[in-house]
Design an enzyme around this catalytic site. Structure first.
Site, short mmCIF file in Angstrom:
data_model
loop_
_atom_site.label_atom_id
_atom_site.label_comp_id
_atom_site.label_asym_id
_atom_site.label_seq_id
_atom_site.Cartn_x
_atom_site.Cartn_y
_atom_site.Cartn_z
N CYS A 234 2.76 57.78 -35.08
CA CYS A 234 1.78 56.98 -35.83
C CYS A 234 1.73 57.46 -37.28
O CYS A 234 1.47 58.63 -37.55
CB CYS A 234 0.42 57.10 -35.16
SG CYS A 234 -0.93 56.61 -36.25
N CYS B 140 -1.50 59.09 -38.33
CA CYS B 140 -1.61 60.48 -37.87
C CYS B 140 -0.78 61.38 -38.78
O CYS B 140 -1.21 62.46 -39.19
CB CYS B 140 -1.11 60.61 -36.43
SG CYS B 140 -2.02 59.62 -35.24
#
Ligand code: SF4
Length: 454
Positions: A374, A377
Protein backbone atom coordinates in the site's frame (compact mmCIF):
# COMPACT_ATOMS: atom_id res chain seq x y z
CA UNK A 1 33.38 9.74 -20.54
CA UNK A 2 31.79 6.49 -19.73
CA UNK A 3 31.54 5.84 -23.40
CA UNK A 4 35.20 6.36 -23.93
CA UNK A 5 35.92 3.03 -25.56
CA UNK A 6 33.03 3.23 -27.92
CA UNK A 7 33.67 6.91 -28.56
CA UNK A 8 37.19 6.24 -29.63
CA UNK A 9 35.83 3.41 -31.66
CA UNK A 10 33.55 5.88 -33.38
CA UNK A 11 36.49 8.08 -34.13
CA UNK A 12 38.12 5.15 -35.82
CA UNK A 13 40.97 4.98 -33.36
CA UNK A 14 40.08 1.87 -31.43
CA UNK A 15 42.99 -0.42 -30.93
CA UNK A 16 43.43 -3.68 -29.17
CA UNK A 17 45.10 -1.66 -26.43
CA UNK A 18 41.97 0.48 -25.95
CA UNK A 19 39.91 -2.61 -25.36
CA UNK A 20 42.38 -4.78 -23.58
CA UNK A 21 41.03 -8.26 -23.29
CA UNK A 22 38.16 -7.44 -25.57
CA UNK A 23 37.97 -10.22 -28.07
CA UNK A 24 35.77 -8.68 -30.71
CA UNK A 25 37.82 -5.73 -31.86
CA UNK A 26 38.53 -7.01 -35.33
CA UNK A 27 34.94 -7.87 -35.89
CA UNK A 28 33.82 -4.51 -34.60
CA UNK A 29 35.86 -2.82 -37.25
CA UNK A 30 33.79 -4.62 -39.84
CA UNK A 31 30.71 -2.86 -38.57
CA UNK A 32 31.90 0.36 -40.08
CA UNK A 33 32.79 -0.87 -43.52
CA UNK A 34 31.00 1.88 -45.41
CA UNK A 35 30.53 0.09 -48.68
CA UNK A 36 28.50 -2.69 -47.13
CA UNK A 37 24.76 -2.16 -46.97
CA UNK A 38 24.30 -2.08 -43.22
CA UNK A 39 21.19 -4.12 -42.54
CA UNK A 40 21.71 -7.13 -44.69
CA UNK A 41 25.39 -7.39 -43.95
CA UNK A 42 24.91 -7.14 -40.22
CA UNK A 43 22.06 -9.60 -40.20
CA UNK A 44 24.04 -12.15 -42.10
CA UNK A 45 27.49 -11.93 -40.63
CA UNK A 46 27.66 -9.96 -37.43
CA UNK A 47 24.41 -10.39 -35.64
CA UNK A 48 23.38 -13.91 -35.08
CA UNK A 49 21.17 -13.66 -32.06
CA UNK A 50 19.87 -16.90 -30.77
CA UNK A 51 16.34 -15.70 -31.09
CA UNK A 52 16.83 -14.80 -34.74
CA UNK A 53 16.64 -18.47 -35.56
CA UNK A 54 13.26 -18.95 -34.01
CA UNK A 55 10.13 -19.27 -35.99
CA UNK A 56 7.32 -17.00 -34.93
CA UNK A 57 5.32 -20.00 -33.88
CA UNK A 58 7.99 -21.28 -31.53
CA UNK A 59 7.48 -21.03 -27.81
CA UNK A 60 10.26 -18.88 -26.49
CA UNK A 61 9.66 -19.05 -22.77
CA UNK A 62 10.90 -22.59 -22.19
CA UNK A 63 13.68 -22.00 -24.65
CA UNK A 64 16.00 -20.42 -22.16
CA UNK A 65 16.01 -23.55 -20.09
CA UNK A 66 16.63 -25.90 -22.96
CA UNK A 67 19.11 -24.30 -25.30
CA UNK A 68 22.78 -25.10 -25.16
CA UNK A 69 25.04 -22.39 -23.86
CA UNK A 70 28.53 -23.35 -24.93
CA UNK A 71 30.27 -20.26 -23.67
CA UNK A 72 28.82 -20.12 -20.20
CA UNK A 73 31.39 -20.29 -17.46
CA UNK A 74 31.03 -23.15 -15.02
CA UNK A 75 31.38 -21.46 -11.67
CA UNK A 76 29.22 -18.40 -11.99
CA UNK A 77 28.05 -18.67 -8.41
CA UNK A 78 31.61 -18.24 -7.17
CA UNK A 79 32.01 -14.84 -8.77
CA UNK A 80 32.29 -11.93 -6.37
CA UNK A 81 30.02 -9.48 -8.17
CA UNK A 82 30.68 -6.62 -5.80
CA UNK A 83 34.35 -6.92 -6.61
CA UNK A 84 33.62 -7.28 -10.30
CA UNK A 85 31.40 -4.20 -10.23
CA UNK A 86 34.24 -2.21 -8.70
CA UNK A 87 36.71 -3.55 -11.24
CA UNK A 88 34.38 -2.67 -14.10
CA UNK A 89 33.19 0.60 -12.61
CA UNK A 90 35.07 2.58 -15.24
CA UNK A 91 34.68 0.14 -18.11
CA UNK A 92 32.83 1.24 -21.21
CA UNK A 93 29.32 -0.06 -21.86
CA UNK A 94 30.75 -2.04 -24.72
CA UNK A 95 33.25 -3.81 -22.50
CA UNK A 96 30.59 -4.52 -19.89
CA UNK A 97 28.19 -5.85 -22.50
CA UNK A 98 30.90 -8.02 -23.97
CA UNK A 99 31.82 -9.41 -20.57
CA UNK A 100 28.17 -10.18 -19.78
CA UNK A 101 27.50 -11.96 -23.06
CA UNK A 102 30.76 -13.85 -22.90
CA UNK A 103 30.09 -15.01 -19.38
CA UNK A 104 26.48 -16.08 -19.71
CA UNK A 105 26.07 -17.05 -23.35
CA UNK A 106 22.53 -18.10 -24.10
CA UNK A 107 21.42 -17.76 -20.47
CA UNK A 108 21.38 -14.00 -20.59
CA UNK A 109 19.00 -11.62 -22.36
CA UNK A 110 18.61 -7.90 -22.84
CA UNK A 111 15.46 -6.37 -21.39
CA UNK A 112 14.28 -3.91 -24.02
CA UNK A 113 11.60 -1.37 -23.16
CA UNK A 114 11.20 0.20 -26.56
CA UNK A 115 12.97 3.42 -25.63
CA UNK A 116 16.57 4.60 -25.73
CA UNK A 117 17.68 1.30 -24.26
CA UNK A 118 17.88 0.26 -27.89
CA UNK A 119 21.49 1.33 -27.23
CA UNK A 120 21.92 -1.99 -25.43
CA UNK A 121 21.02 -3.86 -28.59
CA UNK A 122 23.48 -1.77 -30.53
CA UNK A 123 26.22 -2.52 -28.00
CA UNK A 124 25.37 -6.21 -28.11
CA UNK A 125 25.57 -6.16 -31.89
CA UNK A 126 28.95 -4.47 -31.70
CA UNK A 127 30.35 -7.29 -29.60
CA UNK A 128 29.51 -9.63 -32.51
CA UNK A 129 28.38 -12.21 -30.01
CA UNK A 130 24.98 -13.89 -30.20
CA UNK A 131 22.45 -12.21 -27.98
CA UNK A 132 18.82 -12.43 -26.98
CA UNK A 133 16.31 -9.65 -26.43
CA UNK A 134 13.04 -9.81 -24.57
CA UNK A 135 10.37 -7.22 -23.99
CA UNK A 136 7.29 -6.93 -21.83
CA UNK A 137 4.23 -6.32 -23.94
CA UNK A 138 1.84 -5.01 -21.32
CA UNK A 139 -0.97 -4.55 -23.82
CA UNK A 140 -1.00 -0.84 -22.95
CA UNK A 141 1.94 0.43 -24.96
CA UNK A 142 1.73 3.28 -27.43
CA UNK A 143 1.21 2.34 -31.07
CA UNK A 144 4.52 4.05 -31.76
CA UNK A 145 6.27 1.62 -29.42
CA UNK A 146 4.83 -1.41 -31.18
CA UNK A 147 5.96 0.10 -34.48
CA UNK A 148 9.37 0.63 -33.00
CA UNK A 149 9.64 -3.00 -31.89
CA UNK A 150 9.00 -4.02 -35.46
CA UNK A 151 11.58 -1.57 -36.76
CA UNK A 152 14.18 -2.83 -34.30
CA UNK A 153 13.53 -6.45 -35.21
CA UNK A 154 14.04 -5.68 -38.86
CA UNK A 155 17.03 -3.41 -38.32
CA UNK A 156 18.92 -5.99 -36.26
CA UNK A 157 17.49 -9.12 -37.81
CA UNK A 158 16.23 -10.38 -34.48
CA UNK A 159 13.02 -11.70 -33.05
CA UNK A 160 12.24 -9.99 -29.78
CA UNK A 161 10.96 -12.49 -27.22
CA UNK A 162 7.76 -10.81 -26.07
CA UNK A 163 6.40 -11.62 -22.64
CA UNK A 164 2.68 -11.05 -22.22
CA UNK A 165 0.67 -10.84 -19.02
CA UNK A 166 -1.52 -13.68 -17.90
CA UNK A 167 -4.90 -13.17 -19.57
CA UNK A 168 -6.87 -14.41 -16.57
CA UNK A 169 -5.09 -12.00 -14.24
CA UNK A 170 -5.62 -9.05 -16.56
CA UNK A 171 -9.25 -9.99 -16.97
CA UNK A 172 -9.77 -10.18 -13.22
CA UNK A 173 -8.11 -6.82 -12.71
CA UNK A 174 -10.00 -4.89 -15.36
CA UNK A 175 -13.32 -6.53 -14.57
CA UNK A 176 -13.07 -5.68 -10.90
CA UNK A 177 -11.36 -2.32 -11.07
CA UNK A 178 -11.69 -1.02 -14.59
CA UNK A 179 -9.09 -0.06 -17.14
CA UNK A 180 -7.60 2.87 -15.28
CA UNK A 181 -7.45 1.74 -11.65
CA UNK A 182 -3.85 2.93 -11.41
CA UNK A 183 -5.03 6.53 -11.35
CA UNK A 184 -7.12 5.70 -8.28
CA UNK A 185 -5.02 3.41 -6.15
CA UNK A 186 -1.54 3.50 -7.61
CA UNK A 187 0.27 1.75 -10.42
CA UNK A 188 1.68 -1.15 -8.43
CA UNK A 189 -1.19 -3.58 -8.87
CA UNK A 190 -1.48 -3.11 -12.61
CA UNK A 191 2.30 -3.16 -13.02
CA UNK A 192 2.42 -6.33 -10.97
CA UNK A 193 0.02 -8.06 -13.35
CA UNK A 194 1.21 -6.60 -16.63
CA UNK A 195 4.93 -6.26 -16.00
CA UNK A 196 6.36 -7.82 -12.90
CA UNK A 197 4.87 -11.29 -13.16
CA UNK A 198 5.69 -11.63 -16.88
CA UNK A 199 9.18 -10.40 -16.07
CA UNK A 200 9.48 -12.94 -13.29
CA UNK A 201 8.51 -15.69 -15.73
CA UNK A 202 11.07 -14.49 -18.24
CA UNK A 203 13.84 -14.30 -15.67
CA UNK A 204 13.12 -17.80 -14.42
CA UNK A 205 14.45 -18.99 -17.77
CA UNK A 206 17.70 -17.06 -17.44
CA UNK A 207 20.76 -16.79 -15.27
CA UNK A 208 21.41 -13.14 -16.01
CA UNK A 209 19.74 -10.16 -17.62
CA UNK A 210 20.86 -6.85 -19.01
CA UNK A 211 19.05 -3.63 -18.28
CA UNK A 212 19.29 -0.05 -19.50
CA UNK A 213 19.14 1.44 -16.02
CA UNK A 214 21.18 4.57 -15.52
CA UNK A 215 22.05 6.44 -12.38
CA UNK A 216 20.80 9.72 -13.79
CA UNK A 217 17.31 8.38 -14.57
CA UNK A 218 15.83 8.61 -11.10
CA UNK A 219 17.74 10.37 -8.37
CA UNK A 220 15.43 8.87 -5.77
CA UNK A 221 15.89 5.23 -6.67
CA UNK A 222 18.72 4.69 -9.13
CA UNK A 223 21.56 6.73 -7.73
CA UNK A 224 23.61 3.73 -6.64
CA UNK A 225 23.25 1.27 -9.48
CA UNK A 226 26.39 -0.84 -10.00
CA UNK A 227 27.34 -2.05 -13.47
CA UNK A 228 26.76 -5.62 -12.32
CA UNK A 229 25.13 -7.08 -9.26
CA UNK A 230 23.43 -10.15 -7.92
CA UNK A 231 19.81 -9.35 -8.56
CA UNK A 232 18.31 -8.25 -5.25
CA UNK A 233 14.72 -9.00 -6.24
CA UNK A 234 14.29 -11.77 -8.77
CA UNK A 235 15.26 -15.39 -9.18
CA UNK A 236 16.94 -17.03 -12.12
CA UNK A 237 16.59 -20.53 -13.50
CA UNK A 238 18.53 -22.12 -10.67
CA UNK A 239 16.06 -20.70 -8.18
CA UNK A 240 16.57 -18.95 -4.87
CA UNK A 241 18.20 -15.77 -3.75
CA UNK A 242 21.35 -15.02 -5.69
CA UNK A 243 20.46 -17.16 -8.69
CA UNK A 244 20.23 -14.23 -11.07
CA UNK A 245 22.79 -11.64 -12.09
CA UNK A 246 21.81 -8.22 -13.33
CA UNK A 247 24.07 -6.28 -15.66
CA UNK A 248 23.62 -2.54 -16.07
CA UNK A 249 26.14 -1.62 -18.78
CA UNK A 250 25.00 2.02 -19.07
CA UNK A 251 24.66 2.65 -15.33
CA UNK A 252 27.33 5.33 -15.43
CA UNK A 253 26.36 6.86 -18.75
CA UNK A 254 24.42 10.08 -18.90
CA UNK A 255 21.31 10.35 -21.02
CA UNK A 256 22.84 12.82 -23.45
CA UNK A 257 25.76 10.46 -24.10
CA UNK A 258 23.32 7.68 -24.91
CA UNK A 259 21.67 9.97 -27.43
CA UNK A 260 24.97 10.97 -28.95
CA UNK A 261 25.80 7.30 -29.32
CA UNK A 262 22.46 6.46 -30.93
CA UNK A 263 22.81 9.32 -33.35
CA UNK A 264 26.38 8.52 -34.25
CA UNK A 265 25.52 4.89 -34.90
CA UNK A 266 22.40 5.76 -36.84
CA UNK A 267 20.28 3.60 -34.58
CA UNK A 268 16.49 3.76 -35.07
CA UNK A 269 14.63 5.38 -32.18
CA UNK A 270 11.05 5.42 -30.97
CA UNK A 271 9.21 8.25 -32.72
CA UNK A 272 7.67 9.23 -29.38
CA UNK A 273 10.99 10.82 -28.49
CA UNK A 274 10.35 13.40 -31.20
CA UNK A 275 7.14 14.32 -29.39
CA UNK A 276 8.92 15.11 -26.12
CA UNK A 277 8.82 11.70 -24.49
CA UNK A 278 12.05 10.67 -22.81
CA UNK A 279 11.19 7.78 -20.53
CA UNK A 280 8.70 5.55 -22.32
CA UNK A 281 6.38 3.06 -20.72
CA UNK A 282 2.69 2.32 -21.08
CA UNK A 283 0.52 4.83 -22.89
CA UNK A 284 -1.72 5.80 -19.95
CA UNK A 285 1.22 6.18 -17.59
CA UNK A 286 3.70 8.07 -19.72
CA UNK A 287 3.63 11.63 -20.95
CA UNK A 288 6.06 14.02 -22.55
CA UNK A 289 8.14 16.22 -20.30
CA UNK A 290 8.97 19.87 -20.72
CA UNK A 291 12.51 21.06 -21.29
CA UNK A 292 14.23 21.10 -17.91
CA UNK A 293 11.89 18.58 -16.35
CA UNK A 294 13.39 15.32 -15.19
CA UNK A 295 12.51 12.38 -17.41
CA UNK A 296 10.89 10.42 -14.58
CA UNK A 297 8.39 13.26 -14.19
CA UNK A 298 6.81 11.85 -17.31
CA UNK A 299 6.00 8.57 -15.55
CA UNK A 300 3.20 8.06 -12.98
CA UNK A 301 3.15 11.82 -12.50
CA UNK A 302 0.23 11.59 -10.11
CA UNK A 303 2.31 9.65 -7.58
CA UNK A 304 5.11 10.36 -5.14
CA UNK A 305 8.38 10.83 -7.04
CA UNK A 306 10.32 8.61 -4.67
CA UNK A 307 8.26 5.54 -5.46
CA UNK A 308 8.56 5.69 -9.24
CA UNK A 309 9.68 2.17 -9.93
CA UNK A 310 7.27 -0.19 -11.62
CA UNK A 311 8.61 -3.18 -9.74
CA UNK A 312 11.01 -4.29 -12.43
CA UNK A 313 13.86 -2.76 -10.49
CA UNK A 314 12.44 -2.76 -7.03
CA UNK A 315 15.79 -3.64 -5.55
CA UNK A 316 16.74 -0.04 -6.25
CA UNK A 317 14.39 1.13 -3.58
CA UNK A 318 15.86 0.93 -0.14
CA UNK A 319 14.67 -1.97 1.92
CA UNK A 320 12.41 0.12 4.07
CA UNK A 321 10.82 1.62 0.98
CA UNK A 322 10.14 -1.59 -0.85
CA UNK A 323 6.56 -2.71 -0.88
CA UNK A 324 5.50 -2.83 -4.46
CA UNK A 325 5.64 -6.29 -5.82
CA UNK A 326 4.10 -9.09 -3.95
CA UNK A 327 0.64 -8.01 -2.96
CA UNK A 328 -0.50 -10.37 -0.27
CA UNK A 329 3.01 -11.65 0.18
CA UNK A 330 2.36 -15.22 -0.86
CA UNK A 331 4.26 -15.14 -4.11
CA UNK A 332 7.87 -15.06 -3.20
CA UNK A 333 10.25 -15.86 -0.45
CA UNK A 334 11.91 -12.58 -1.28
CA UNK A 335 8.89 -10.55 -0.29
CA UNK A 336 9.82 -7.35 1.46
CA UNK A 337 8.15 -5.93 4.49
CA UNK A 338 7.93 -2.37 5.69
CA UNK A 339 8.08 -0.64 9.06
CA UNK A 340 11.27 -2.49 9.86
CA UNK A 341 12.78 -1.17 13.07
CA UNK A 342 14.10 -2.66 16.25
CA UNK A 343 11.76 -0.31 18.08
CA UNK A 344 8.70 -1.86 16.47
CA UNK A 345 7.07 -5.09 17.55
CA UNK A 346 5.74 -7.32 14.78
CA UNK A 347 2.47 -8.76 15.99
CA UNK A 348 1.20 -12.09 14.78
CA UNK A 349 -2.50 -12.85 14.57
CA UNK A 350 -2.34 -14.48 18.01
CA UNK A 351 -0.40 -11.52 19.35
CA UNK A 352 -2.90 -8.92 18.29
CA UNK A 353 -5.80 -11.09 19.41
CA UNK A 354 -4.22 -11.24 22.84
CA UNK A 355 -3.59 -7.53 22.87
CA UNK A 356 -7.13 -6.70 21.79
CA UNK A 357 -8.56 -9.09 24.38
CA UNK A 358 -6.77 -7.59 27.38
CA UNK A 359 -9.07 -5.60 29.65
CA UNK A 360 -6.30 -4.09 31.68
CA UNK A 361 -3.08 -3.55 29.83
CA UNK A 362 0.13 -2.81 31.63
CA UNK A 363 1.17 -0.40 28.93
CA UNK A 364 -0.52 1.37 26.03
CA UNK A 365 0.09 0.13 22.51
CA UNK A 366 0.05 1.93 19.22
CA UNK A 367 -0.41 -0.47 16.31
CA UNK A 368 -0.55 0.15 12.59
CA UNK A 369 -2.61 -2.24 10.47
CA UNK A 370 -0.86 -2.22 7.16
CA UNK A 371 -0.22 -3.86 3.80
CA UNK A 372 3.35 -3.61 2.54
CA UNK A 373 2.24 -2.92 -1.03
CA UNK A 374 0.00 0.00 0.00
CA UNK A 375 1.57 3.28 -1.05
CA UNK A 376 -0.10 5.17 1.78
CA UNK A 377 1.53 2.77 4.23
CA UNK A 378 4.82 3.25 2.44
CA UNK A 379 4.41 6.99 2.61
CA UNK A 380 3.99 6.99 6.40
CA UNK A 381 6.76 4.52 7.10
CA UNK A 382 9.38 7.16 7.86
CA UNK A 383 7.23 9.01 10.37
CA UNK A 384 6.00 5.82 12.04
CA UNK A 385 9.51 4.45 12.47
CA UNK A 386 10.64 7.81 13.80
CA UNK A 387 7.75 7.81 16.24
CA UNK A 388 8.75 4.33 17.43
CA UNK A 389 12.26 5.60 18.01
CA UNK A 390 10.97 8.53 20.03
CA UNK A 391 8.79 6.28 22.13
CA UNK A 392 11.49 3.68 22.69
CA UNK A 393 12.13 3.41 26.40
CA UNK A 394 8.77 4.98 27.29
CA UNK A 395 5.86 2.94 28.52
CA UNK A 396 4.20 3.09 25.10
CA UNK A 397 4.80 0.09 22.87
CA UNK A 398 4.68 0.52 19.12
CA UNK A 399 3.70 -2.35 16.88
CA UNK A 400 2.57 -3.37 13.44
CA UNK A 401 0.18 -6.00 12.19
CA UNK A 402 0.06 -7.01 8.57
CA UNK A 403 -3.64 -7.06 7.87
CA UNK A 404 -3.95 -7.87 4.19
CA UNK A 405 -4.53 -11.26 2.60
CA UNK A 406 -6.16 -13.81 4.85
CA UNK A 407 -5.99 -11.47 7.86
CA UNK A 408 -8.06 -8.80 6.19
CA UNK A 409 -11.51 -10.12 7.07
CA UNK A 410 -10.54 -10.53 10.72
CA UNK A 411 -9.03 -7.04 10.81
CA UNK A 412 -12.16 -5.55 9.24
CA UNK A 413 -14.47 -7.27 11.70
CA UNK A 414 -12.43 -7.00 14.88
CA UNK A 415 -9.94 -4.19 14.42
CA UNK A 416 -11.89 -1.44 12.68
CA UNK A 417 -9.88 -1.81 9.50
CA UNK A 418 -11.34 0.37 6.79
CA UNK A 419 -8.48 1.14 4.48
CA UNK A 420 -4.74 0.88 4.81
CA UNK A 421 -3.15 2.12 6.94
CA UNK A 422 -5.36 2.00 10.02
CA UNK A 423 -3.71 3.14 13.23
CA UNK A 424 -5.06 1.98 16.58
CA UNK A 425 -4.21 3.00 20.10
CA UNK A 426 -4.87 0.39 22.76
CA UNK A 427 -4.97 2.54 25.92
CA UNK A 428 -3.62 1.32 29.21
CA UNK A 429 -6.85 0.92 31.10
CA UNK A 430 -9.45 0.41 28.44
CA UNK A 431 -10.62 -2.66 26.62
CA UNK A 432 -11.43 -0.80 23.41
CA UNK A 433 -8.96 0.36 20.85
CA UNK A 434 -9.22 3.93 19.58
CA UNK A 435 -8.83 4.46 15.87
CA UNK A 436 -6.66 7.36 14.75
CA UNK A 437 -9.10 9.57 12.90
CA UNK A 438 -6.84 11.83 10.87
CA UNK A 439 -5.12 11.63 7.50
CA UNK A 440 -2.16 13.52 8.98
CA UNK A 441 0.49 10.95 9.65
CA UNK A 442 3.48 13.07 10.54
CA UNK A 443 5.34 12.37 13.76
CA UNK A 444 3.93 15.33 15.69
CA UNK A 445 0.32 14.52 14.85
CA UNK A 446 0.76 10.87 15.78
CA UNK A 447 2.54 11.80 18.99
CA UNK A 448 -0.28 14.17 19.95
CA UNK A 449 -2.74 11.33 19.46
CA UNK A 450 -0.69 9.00 21.63
CA UNK A 451 -0.19 11.56 24.39
CA UNK A 452 -3.87 12.44 24.45
CA UNK A 453 -5.02 8.90 25.00
CA UNK A 454 -2.31 6.85 26.60
FE1 SF4 B 1 -0.38 -0.68 -15.86
FE2 SF4 B 1 0.57 1.80 -16.12
FE3 SF4 B 1 2.05 -0.14 -15.01
FE4 SF4 B 1 1.53 -0.13 -17.62
S1 SF4 B 1 2.76 1.39 -16.46
S2 SF4 B 1 1.47 -1.88 -16.29
S3 SF4 B 1 -0.60 0.62 -17.65
S4 SF4 B 1 0.16 0.77 -14.22
Amino acid sequence: MALSASSSFLRGSTTSHDLKGFRSVRLLDKCLVPSVPGDSYLRTFLVKPVCAELKRSDSVVPLAATMVAPEVEDRIETEDYEKLAKEMGHASPLEIMDRALEKFGNDIAIAFSGAEDVALIEYAKLTSRPFRVFSLDTGRLNPETYQFFDTVEKHYGINIEYMLPDAVEVQALVRSKGLFSFYEDGHQECCRVRKVRPLRRALKGLRAWITGQRKDQSPGTRAEIPVVQVDPSFEGMDGGVGSLVKWNPVANVEGRDIWNFLQAMNVPVNSLHLQGYISIGCEPCTRPVLPGQHEREGRWWWEDAKAKECGLHKGNIRQEEVAQLNGNGNESAMDNDIFNSQNLVTLSRAGIENLAGLKNRREPWLVVLYAPWCRFCQAMEGSYVELAEKLAGSEVKVGKFRADGEQKAYAQQELQLGSFPTILLFPKHSASAVKYPSEKRDVDSLMAFVNALR
